[in-house]
Design an enzyme around this catalytic site. Structure first.
Site, PDB file in Angstrom:
ATOM      1  N   ASP A 205       3.168   7.316 -14.533  1.00 50.71           N
ATOM      2  CA  ASP A 205       2.585   6.102 -13.955  1.00 50.71           C
ATOM      3  C   ASP A 205       1.226   5.776 -14.558  1.00 50.71           C
ATOM      4  OD1 ASP A 205       2.828   3.913 -12.250  1.00 50.71           O
ATOM      5  OD2 ASP A 205       1.796   4.894 -10.595  1.00 50.71           O
ATOM      6  N   SER A 229       2.283  -1.310  -8.794  1.00 46.86           N
ATOM      7  CA  SER A 229       3.682  -1.018  -9.091  1.00 46.86           C
ATOM      8  C   SER A 229       4.588  -1.593  -8.012  1.00 46.86           C
ATOM      9  CB  SER A 229       3.901   0.498  -9.160  1.00 46.86           C
ATOM     10  OG  SER A 229       3.025   1.106 -10.072  1.00 46.86           O
ATOM     11  N   GLN A 279       9.525   0.387 -15.301  1.00 48.64           N
ATOM     12  CA  GLN A 279       8.744  -0.039 -14.142  1.00 48.64           C
ATOM     13  C   GLN A 279       8.540  -1.545 -14.168  1.00 48.64           C
ATOM     14  OE1 GLN A 279       4.191   0.396 -13.473  1.00 48.64           O
ATOM     15  NE2 GLN A 279       5.073   2.228 -12.529  1.00 48.64           N
TER      16      GLN A 279
END
Length: 307
Positions: A205, A229, A279
């Site tokens: 991430d 996110s 993502q």
């Protein structure tokens, strides 16, 4: 205070509350908000804790970030045992704070099997020994970080990240939406595959959504920019060690409608593709007062990595 890989592993050592229920503690990485990678990794650990078979490892996980997390209280993880098959096992995890779901995830675990094999080629990049740590880059710009976040953002970190093409985190030049960096946990993680997978999930991430900012010459240090996110998926293809160098290549093929899509791949030093990531995140401009290029208040989990 240094942030070590031992601290990171301890962060993922969840407290069992009841059958299929676990509690995890939090750590601020400098954003003032709960870091999405932490919740992702803890959810993976919670799911694996409900599996007795020692030869099952996660091969994929798909998570959705529903609400912003609260750093001040623990996260409680509820695991549903959806299926225990002979080769595949499936779990669903819901992360709860203040009585509400902040994140949910489906994860699948697989017994290793032989089969056909092929992969994309690894990019040709300099080795990590020839590159500067991102932490050193940030420390050089420490005087431009708000005092309230300076210590957290310049402290020692459990993961060494070395960008192939470094950039000024406050005044970047527009570039193609592709980033490459070597990453490695700083310390020995032992031989438990779950520890390596959970640390990779955490690290995946870092800087992923910011690849979408490269064509625009922006970073999440810009005061008028916010990002978060929306979902995150990982596929584990092969065994690996994250306490050895991995090349993390990220790219953003599209950003539109205040959302950006990004994806990434992890390669070992000898060129094996071991994991893939995807993502989608929300990116809004003009959402906070302040001038471009000056650090604004930390209002989203993406501000901790500095790009």
């Amino acid at each position: 205070m240094p942030y070590t890989v031992e601290d990171l592993v301890a962060l993922f050592d969840l407290e069992p509350i009841e059958r299929n229920i676990y509690r995890g503690q939090n750590r601020d990485i400098g954003s003032g908000r709960l870091f999405g990678g932490q919740v992702l990794a803890q959810a993976l650990v919670a799911a694996r804790r409900t599996i007795d078979a020692p030869d099952r490892e996660a091969h994929s996980l798909h998570g959705y970030f529903i609400l912003a997390g609260d750093l001040d209280i623990p996260v409680v993880y509820f695991v549903d045992r959806l299926r225990d098959g002979r080769s595949f096992l499936t779990r669903r995890v819901t992360a709860i704070q203040h009585g509400r779901a902040i994140f949910n995830m489906s994860a699948s675990f697989h017994k290793r099997e032989p089969g056909i094999s092929h992969q994309a080629a690894m990019p040709d990049v300099p080795p990590p020994e020839e590159l500067e740590s991102q932490l050193d880059v940030i420390r050089r710009h420490a005087d431009r970080i708000p005092e309230g976040r300076r210590d957290l953002l310049t402290q020692d970190r459990p993961i060494d990240r070395r960008p192939v093409v470094p950039m000024d985190p406050f005044e970047p030049e527009p570039a193609d939406p592709v980033k490459r960096a070597w990453i490695r946990a700083v310390g020995d993680l032992g031989d438990d595959p779950l520890e390596h997978q959970s640390v990779l999930a955490y690290a995946s991430d870092y800087g992923l959504l910011s690849a979408a900012l490269l064509p625009h010459g922006r970073t999440f240090f810009d005061a008028d920019l916010m990002g978060a996110s929306l979902d995150h998926a990982i596929w584990f293809h092969r065994p690996f060690r994250i306490d050895e160098w991995l090349l993390y290549e990220t790219e953003s093929p599209i950003a539109s409608g205040a959302r950006a899509f990004t994806r990434g791949t992890f390669f070992t030093r000898d060129g094996q593709l071991v994991a893939s990531v995807a993502q989608e995140g929300v990116i809004r401009t003009g959402g906070r007062p302040g001038s471009r290029g000056r650090p604004g208040p930390a209002q989203d989990e993406k501000q901790g990595d500095g790009g």
